[in-house]
Write an enzyme that holds these catalytic residues in place. Structure first.
Site, PDB file in Angstrom:
ATOM      1  N   ASP A 100       0.844  -1.196   0.000  1.00  0.00           N
ATOM      2  CA  ASP A 100       0.000   0.000   0.000  1.00  0.00           C
ATOM      3  C   ASP A 100       0.881   1.249   0.000  1.00  0.00           C
ATOM      4  O   ASP A 100       1.997   1.234   0.513  1.00  0.00           O
ATOM      5  CB  ASP A 100      -0.956   0.000   1.187  1.00  0.00           C
ATOM      6  CG  ASP A 100      -0.326  -0.524   2.465  1.00  0.00           C
ATOM      7  OD1 ASP A 100       0.907  -0.702   2.509  1.00  0.00           O
ATOM      8  OD2 ASP A 100      -1.054  -0.773   3.442  1.00  0.00           O
ATOM      9  N   GLU A 170      -5.694   3.362   3.715  1.00  0.00           N
ATOM     10  CA  GLU A 170      -6.184   4.033   4.920  1.00  0.00           C
ATOM     11  C   GLU A 170      -7.672   4.360   4.842  1.00  0.00           C
ATOM     12  O   GLU A 170      -8.325   4.541   5.863  1.00  0.00           O
ATOM     13  CB  GLU A 170      -5.376   5.310   5.180  1.00  0.00           C
ATOM     14  CG  GLU A 170      -3.889   5.086   5.437  1.00  0.00           C
ATOM     15  CD  GLU A 170      -3.591   4.317   6.708  1.00  0.00           C
ATOM     16  OE1 GLU A 170      -4.543   3.972   7.442  1.00  0.00           O
ATOM     17  OE2 GLU A 170      -2.407   4.046   6.978  1.00  0.00           O
TER      18      GLU A 170
END
Length: 442
Positions: A100, A170
Site C-alpha cells: 500500500d 487508509e
C-alpha cells in the site's frame, strides 16, 4: 491457557532451531547493498512526499517507473491510482505481492531530520499536512527491493508474479477499487496473495504471522444527534445535542465492559465530534464518527445493535421528540483479515528456515487494526492469503522505552517512526523467501 502457552513455546523452539539457507545470505547481502546504493534515497523521497488516498499520483508514477526499470510489464491507473507490475517467468503459480502507498492527513512531529513537511488538498477540498504515519513508505520501497532481487534470481523460481501497488488503504477502499476495475480478470487470478506491514511495537530483525486472525474487522458508524437550538443562557428552552452526544460517547464504552464477553475483543472509539459555532449558542445538532472493531461477525453485530439502542435510548431519555430521533448510520465495513492456516504454517516454516534462528516469532495480536488486503483473499475469491508483520523499532529504543524513556509511538501518531533500513531489508528478504517457497525450483 497452559495448553496455548505450551503450543506457542513448541512453535518458538521449532522456528528458532532452523539454520539460515545460503541463498538467503546472498539475498540479504544483495538487498542491503541495494538499500545503501539507491533504496535509501527512494525511501527518503517517499517519506518526504506522502500523498493521501486516491491522490497518490506522484508516488504511483515513481513506483511504475521503478518496476519498469526492474523489467516488469507495468499498467497504471488500475482502480484509480493503482499500479500493477507483472513478471512472467515460465510455468508455475501466480503470486500476488501487495504494497500500500498512501499517507495520512497528519502533521509529522517525529523530530526526524527527514520529517515530512508536505501538504495536500484532499477529496473534500481542504488542505491537510500529510505524513507516512503508518509506514507505507517502507512497504513500497521493500516492494522495489523484492522485485529487483527476484528478477536477478529468476533461474531459481518459475511462475508469474503480480506486484500490486495499492492506493487508499487508509480509506479501506483501494483494494475494492482495484478489484472492481477488473484486477483478477485483466491480470489473472492469483494462486496466492502476500503482503506485509511494518510494526512499531515489534523489534527489528523479527517477522511474525498468524495462522488465523491477523487483523480485526472494522465498521465505521456515523451518529447524528439532533437538538433544539436556543440561547446558551436559557438551556431549558431547547434540547442540547452536545450534552446528549457526550452522554452517548460515555455510554458506548459500557458495551465492551458489560454487554460483550471478556473473551471476545471489541473496541468502540469515537474519533470525531463536531457541533456548534459559538459558546453562547446551543446548536441544533451534533455529529459523531466512530470506528468499531471486532474479531468475529457475531460480536460485531451485537456491538452495532447496542450502539443503535444506546444512542436512540439516550436521545429519548433527554427529551428529544419522536420526530427528532438520533440517527445512526452503519457503514459498509471491512471483514476480519485471516491468514489461510495451511499456507501460513507452510510459509512460517519456510521463512524460519530461510531467515535464520530467532527471526520468525509466534504471532500475538497486539492491537485491533484493520486491513483492506482482506478483499484480495475474501472467501468468494478462493485465493489463500498470507499477511505478516516485520519489526520496525530497534531493540535499543524498545529497551529505553521500557526503562522509562520516550514511549514508542503507535501507528497514525504524529510521532510515528520506524527504522527504515532494518524494516525494508528484512521485509524484502522475507517476501523473497515466501516466493521461493511457493514458486522455487526444487
Amino acid at each position: 491457557m497452559h495448553r496455548f502457552q505450551l503450543a506457542a513455546s513448541a512453535l518458538a523452539l521449532a522456528l528458532s532451531a532452523q539454520p539460515a539457507r545460503a541463498d538467503d545470505a546472498a539475498t540479504a547481502k544483495a538487498i542491503e547493498a541495494d538499500y545503501d546504493s539507491s533504496l535509501a534515497a527512494l525511501f527518503l523521497d517517499f517519506h518526504q512526499h506522502p500523498e493521501l488516498g486516491f491522490r497518490e499520483t506522484r508516488t504511483a508514477g515513481i513506483m511504475a517507473a521503478e518496476l519498469r526499470k526492474a523489467g516488469l510489464e507495468v499498467t497504471e491507473g488500475v482502480g484509480g491510482t493503482g499500479v500493477v507490475g507483472i513478471l512472467r517467468n515460465g510455468s508455475g503459480p501466480t503470486i500476488l505481492i501487495r504494497a500500500d502507498m498512501d499517507g495520512l492527513p497528519v502533521e509529522e512531529k517525529s523530530g526526524l531530520g527527514y520529517a515530512s513537511k508536505a501538504r495536500q488538498v484532499d477529496s473534500d477540498g481542504r488542505e491537510y499536512p500529510t505524513m507516512h504515519a503508518c509506514g507505507h513508505d517502507t512497504h513500497i520501497t521493500a516492494m522495489v527491493a523484492t522485485a529487483r532481487r527476484l528478477v536477478s534470481i529468476r533461474r531459481q523460481w518459475s511462475g508469474t508474479l503480480m506486484f500490486v501497488v495499492q492506493p487508499a488503504e487508509e480509506r479501506v477502499a483501494g483494494a475494492r477499487a482495484m478489484l472492481a476495475d477488473g484486477l483478477y480478470q485483466r491480470f489473472g487470478k492469483p494462486d496466492y496473495a502476500l503482503a506485509f506491514h511494518v510494526a512499531a511495537n515489534l523489534e527489528t530483525g523479527k517477522v511474525s504471522a498468524s495462522e488465523g486472525t491477523q487483523w480485526s474487522g472494522t465498521v465505521g458508524v456515523d451518529i447524528r444527534v439532533p437538538g433544539i437550538a436556543t440561547h446558551g443562557a436559557s438551556p431549558e428552552l431547547g434540547r442540547d445535542p452536545i450534552y446528549i452526544a457526550s452522554q452517548i460517547v460515555t455510554a458506548l464504552q459500557s458495551i465492551d465492559s458489560r454487554e460483550i464477553s471478556p473473551l471476545k475483543p471489541v473496541v468502540v472509539t469515537v474519533g470525531s465530534m463536531h457541533a456548534g459555532t459559538r459558546g453562547n449558542i446551543i446548536p441544533d445538532e451534533a455529529r459523531l464518527q466512530l470506528t468499531v472493531r471486532a474479531n468475529d461477525e457475531e460480536t460485531m453485530a451485537a456491538t452495532l445493535a447496542a450502539i443503535r439502542r444506546i444512542a436512540a435510548g439516550i436521545g429519548k431519555a433527554h427529551g428529544l421528540p419522536d420526530d427528532l430521533p438520533v440517527d445512526v448510520t452503519i457503514g459498509a465495513g471491512v471483514p476480519v483479515t485471516a491468514n489461510d492456516p495451511v499456507l501460513a504454517r507452510r510459509l512460517n516454516t519456510a521463512m524460519a528456515r530461510a531467515l535464520g534462528e530467532g527471526v520468525v516469532v509466534p504471532f500475538v495480536q497486539q492491537n485491533m487494526g484493520a486491513e483492506d488486503f482482506t478483499y484480495f483473499v475474501a472467501p468468494e475469491t478462493g485465493v489463500p492469503g498470507y499477511y505478516f508483520v516485520v519489526g520496525g523499532t530497534t531493540p535499543e529504543r524498545l529497551a529505553a522505552a521500557k526503562a522509562g524513556g520516550p514511549a514508542i509511538a503507535g501507528h497514525h501518531s504524529p510521532l510515528f517512526q520506524v527504522a527504515p533500513k532494518e524494516s525494508i531489508t528484512l521485509g524484502a528478504r522475507a517476501m523473497v523467501a515466501a516466493v521461493l517457497e511457493l514458486a522455487g525450483k526444487k
